[in-house]
Scaffold this active site. Sequence first.
Site, short mmCIF file in Angstrom:
data_model
loop_
_atom_site.label_atom_id
_atom_site.label_comp_id
_atom_site.label_asym_id
_atom_site.label_seq_id
_atom_site.Cartn_x
_atom_site.Cartn_y
_atom_site.Cartn_z
CE LYS A 1 -19.59 13.84 29.45
NZ LYS A 1 -20.15 13.10 28.31
NE ARG B 1 -22.06 6.52 24.89
CZ ARG B 1 -21.42 7.67 25.06
NH1 ARG B 1 -20.14 7.69 25.39
NH2 ARG B 1 -22.04 8.82 24.92
CG HIS C 1 -22.97 10.98 21.67
ND1 HIS C 1 -22.77 12.32 21.88
CD2 HIS C 1 -21.81 10.37 22.06
CE1 HIS C 1 -21.55 12.52 22.39
NE2 HIS C 1 -20.96 11.35 22.50
NE ARG D 1 -25.68 15.38 23.72
CZ ARG D 1 -26.08 14.82 22.59
NH1 ARG D 1 -27.27 15.10 22.08
NH2 ARG D 1 -25.30 13.96 21.95
CE1 TYR E 1 9.21 5.10 48.02
CE2 TYR E 1 7.81 6.60 46.76
CZ TYR E 1 8.14 5.97 47.96
OH TYR E 1 7.40 6.22 49.08
CB CYS F 1 6.17 10.05 45.46
SG CYS F 1 7.96 10.11 45.33
CG ASP G 1 1.23 11.66 49.09
OD1 ASP G 1 0.07 11.45 48.72
OD2 ASP G 1 1.88 10.88 49.82
#
Length: 386
Positions: free
Chosen positions: A43, A140, A170, A223, A269, A315, A317
């Site tokens: 997942k 859940r 689970h 799992r 910044y 920042c 990027d």
Amino acid sequence: MLDQQSRFFRDTWAEINLDHITYNVESMRKYVAEDIEVFAVVKANGYGHGDVEIANAALEAGATYLAVATLDEALALRQKGITAPVLVLGASRSEDAQTAVENGITLTIFQVEWLLEAKRFIDDTKGLSVHVKFDSGMGRLGIQRQEEWQAIETELKAGSHFKLEGIFTHFATADEIKVDYFDMQLERFNQMLSWVDQKPKYIHASNSAAGLRFAQSHFNAVRFGISMYGLTPSLEMESVLPFPLKEAFSLQTKLVHVKKLNKGEKVSYGATYEAEADEWVGTLPIGYADGWIRKLGKQEVLVGGKRTPIVGRICMDQCMIRLTDELPLGTAVTLIGEQGQERISVNEIAQRLETINYEVTCQISSRVPRVYKRAGKVVSVRNMIL
Ligand SMILES: *Cc1c(COP(=O)(O)O)cnc(C)c1O
């Protein structure tokens, strides 16, 4: 000619060691009894490592079933040519049942109403394969009462719309040293299983933590998620692992700019960092939009096999590091992984972020291309934005 998705045009990438995935799955395969199947949990794009690449490596190494969280993720695997069985662990919509049937995808169910609804959409004689979720204490998804099971069982048996293939639960605390709650859940699950006269093919309960620790919770499948990627389910568990795990994920970039700052000059910044003396500063083309989030502003990276601090704010990027010397453009920088004798683990980043290792690899965004290696050589590349 390479297709677009296997090319990328920036100096930042995640490197996935597929040999380590193979080793982790094979080790688990050998560790559990022969008649217990290993389900590979892929997942969230294989916990950020890449769904189809991890799925293929896991299947080759002995996993027999794949698990994802959503129907979209299951369909994505089918679209990429995966033919192995796929289970959706999360909730799906009843109106999408036919889509699951058409694509041979198994859904998790836990409400009789859902079955009654879904029947209206299923027009295929093959029927929908389902696993019923029992809530033994996670709070859940899942049924808690015998009447719920009886209603579901009656509906499943009523026609040819559904095929019961599995029952599962689970654990909430399998990664904790203290076992009281785990024991309670296992006992509860066993008690719930006594409601079931005809057992389906699969009974499964264990995530990585339970799978690595408690043979009594293996039933007939485990799992295997986080530890397939070489990561420990929790720091507490590190000392009780039955075999060493090998981390598959690393994060790499390169110096794209290097400059000398004079004492008192500022960086990034807010101009929060000030050079304490004349010093060399390098710019890295990775930032918070890549998942290298602002909270990592005090993290170190590896350059030339040495730890080097990030300076100034991260920042969107880019971010900056302080160098001890003027280094050539293109110098390799490792944000997660090994360089020489030094290593920055996923756990180190998790601790810095006051979170768990799961979140670290998941948060590296789709803007970061994934490069797959076997025996040190690149075997494939996936750029998710082209
Ligand atoms: C994610 C998930 C797993 C895998 O858990 P790990 O701790 O990563 O091994 C197993 N079962 C369910 C229901 C899950 O949602």
